[in-house]
Write a protein that holds these residues in place. Structure first.
Motif, short mmCIF file in Angstrom:
data_model
loop_
_atom_site.label_atom_id
_atom_site.label_comp_id
_atom_site.label_asym_id
_atom_site.label_seq_id
_atom_site.Cartn_x
_atom_site.Cartn_y
_atom_site.Cartn_z
N GLU A 180 0.81 -1.22 0.00
CA GLU A 180 0.00 0.00 0.00
C GLU A 180 0.84 1.27 0.00
N ASN A 236 -1.87 -13.22 9.57
CA ASN A 236 -2.67 -13.49 8.38
C ASN A 236 -3.46 -14.78 8.58
N THR A 271 -9.93 -16.16 0.04
CA THR A 271 -9.84 -14.91 0.77
C THR A 271 -8.89 -15.04 1.95
N ARG A 306 -6.24 -5.71 6.56
CA ARG A 306 -6.10 -5.96 5.13
C ARG A 306 -6.92 -7.19 4.73
N THR A 359 -7.58 -9.61 1.27
CA THR A 359 -7.23 -9.92 -0.11
C THR A 359 -8.05 -11.10 -0.59
N ASP A 366 -6.78 -10.59 -8.68
CA ASP A 366 -6.15 -10.36 -7.38
C ASP A 366 -6.66 -9.02 -6.86
N ASN A 367 -7.33 -9.03 -5.69
CA ASN A 367 -7.98 -7.83 -5.18
C ASN A 367 -7.59 -7.60 -3.73
N ARG A 368 -7.45 -6.32 -3.35
CA ARG A 368 -7.02 -5.99 -1.99
C ARG A 368 -7.75 -4.75 -1.49
N SER A 375 -7.61 -2.32 2.05
CA SER A 375 -6.77 -2.11 3.24
C SER A 375 -7.19 -0.84 3.97
#
Length: 331
Positions: free
Chosen positions: A119, A147, A160, A177, A179, A196-198, A200
């Motif tokens: 980020e 995580n 996810t 975060r 993802t 691929d998506n994020r 935050s």
């Protein structure tokens, strides 16, 4: 004209390196002389053992004795980059990026210690122009967090991952975060689409969101075609950035690849604006046994702030990885 002649010469040098890389060699593991290998080999082995033993030692303290045997994603990467942009002063940067991956703290729960979150890597234009994701000041943005890994196969479902932790600088900054990834094979054919998506939130920087769509297929055993679409929004900037890139990757040999690419980068406020368009040739060579790489990347840009006049650029990069298992050639 002087800049054009300079870059044409550098481009020819790049193609010459590519042609040389395609020539069979008796020693197919290294381009370095024997005296250099004797210096680099022991240093790399010692530092790689330190990275892995540090990761497993911390993991064993928090987790279980499985830390001595399971695979770990820990690594350290050091790089030296030389960057020339027409009209700008010559620039060089020494970069470092590391990640300690502690996989046995709990099933599907991982303690992650890493430098510089994605980020903080700046605009899409800055990310697209960088050969890799290192920054010289990356050690100033150290993250410690947990995580929670998804357990779904991304070829069948959305996979996810949720993470949370703190950025270690004063004052401490908490972050969260999310993802999500998905991979489709289109009509059982050669085309694959990866998403691929994020999303935050960082206490100091606010919210950010990014999506990346990668459509590609192999053309033959040596060539691969990709279409990349990126969009990014950051609260601190408060406008949408986007890019569209097409790449043709060609594997020249076991240790060399050549990428030819073209793209546009823009912003969208009340109306979309193309900030830059570019053409680039990038040659990447594994110069020593799968952990030392050389990149040569001449490019031609047409930036909006220069009234679309062509601007030449050249980036040279030397990087070394310290970890037990490394891909031979990555792009």
């Amino acid at each position: 004209m002087k800049g054009a002649r300079t870059l044409v010469a550098l481009w020819l040098v790049t193609l010459g390196l590519a042609a040389h890389a395609d020539t069979p060699r008796t020693d197919d593991d290294s381009d370095l002389p024997a005296w250099a290998e004797k210096q680099i080999g022991p240093f790399h082995a010692r530092l790689s053992r330190w990275v892995e033993s540090t990761s497993r030692g911390i993991d064993g303290f928090f987790g279980t004795t499985d830390a001595l045997s399971v695979n770990t994603d820990s690594y350290l990467r050091l790089s030296q980059e030389w960057d020339w942009r027409e009209g700008d002063p010559f620039d060089q940067d020494l970069g470092a990026r590391f990640r300690l991956d502690l996989p046995t703290t709990e099933e599907r729960l991982r303690l992650i210690i890493e430098s510089e979150p994605d980020e903080t890597r700046g605009t899409l234009a800055e990310q697209e122009s960088a050969l890799t994701d290192d920054r010289a000041d990356s050690l100033g943005d150290l993250l410690v967090g947990l995580n929670r890994l998804g357990d779904r196969d991304k070829t069948r479902h959305w996979n996810t991952r949720v993470g949370a932790g703190i950025k270690l600088r004063l004052p401490l900054e908490p972050y969260v975060r999310l993802t999500s990834q998905r991979l489709w094979t289109l009509q059982d054919g050669p085309w694959q689409l990866h998403s691929d998506n994020r999303l935050s939130w960082f206490n100091g920087d606010g919210y950010s969101a990014r999506t990346r769509w990668d459509l590609g297929r192999p053309l033959d055993e040596q060539r691969h075609l990709r279409f990349l679409t990126n969009a990014q929004w950051r609260e601190e900037v408060d406008h949408l950035e986007f890019s569209q890139v097409v790449e043709l990757n060609r594997r020249l040999s076991r240790r060399s690849v050549l990428r030819t690419s073209g793209g546009v980068i823009g912003e969208s406020g009340s109306r979309p604006v193309i900030e830059d368009s570019y053409l680039e040739v990038r040659f990447r060579r594994d110069v020593h046994k799968g952990f030392t790489f050389l990149d040569v990347a001449p490019s031609l840009h047409f930036p909006r702030d220069a009234h679309r006049d062509p601007r030449w650029a050249l980036t040279l990069r030397l990087e070394m990885y310290f970890r037990r298992h490394i891909d031979r050639v990555t792009l």
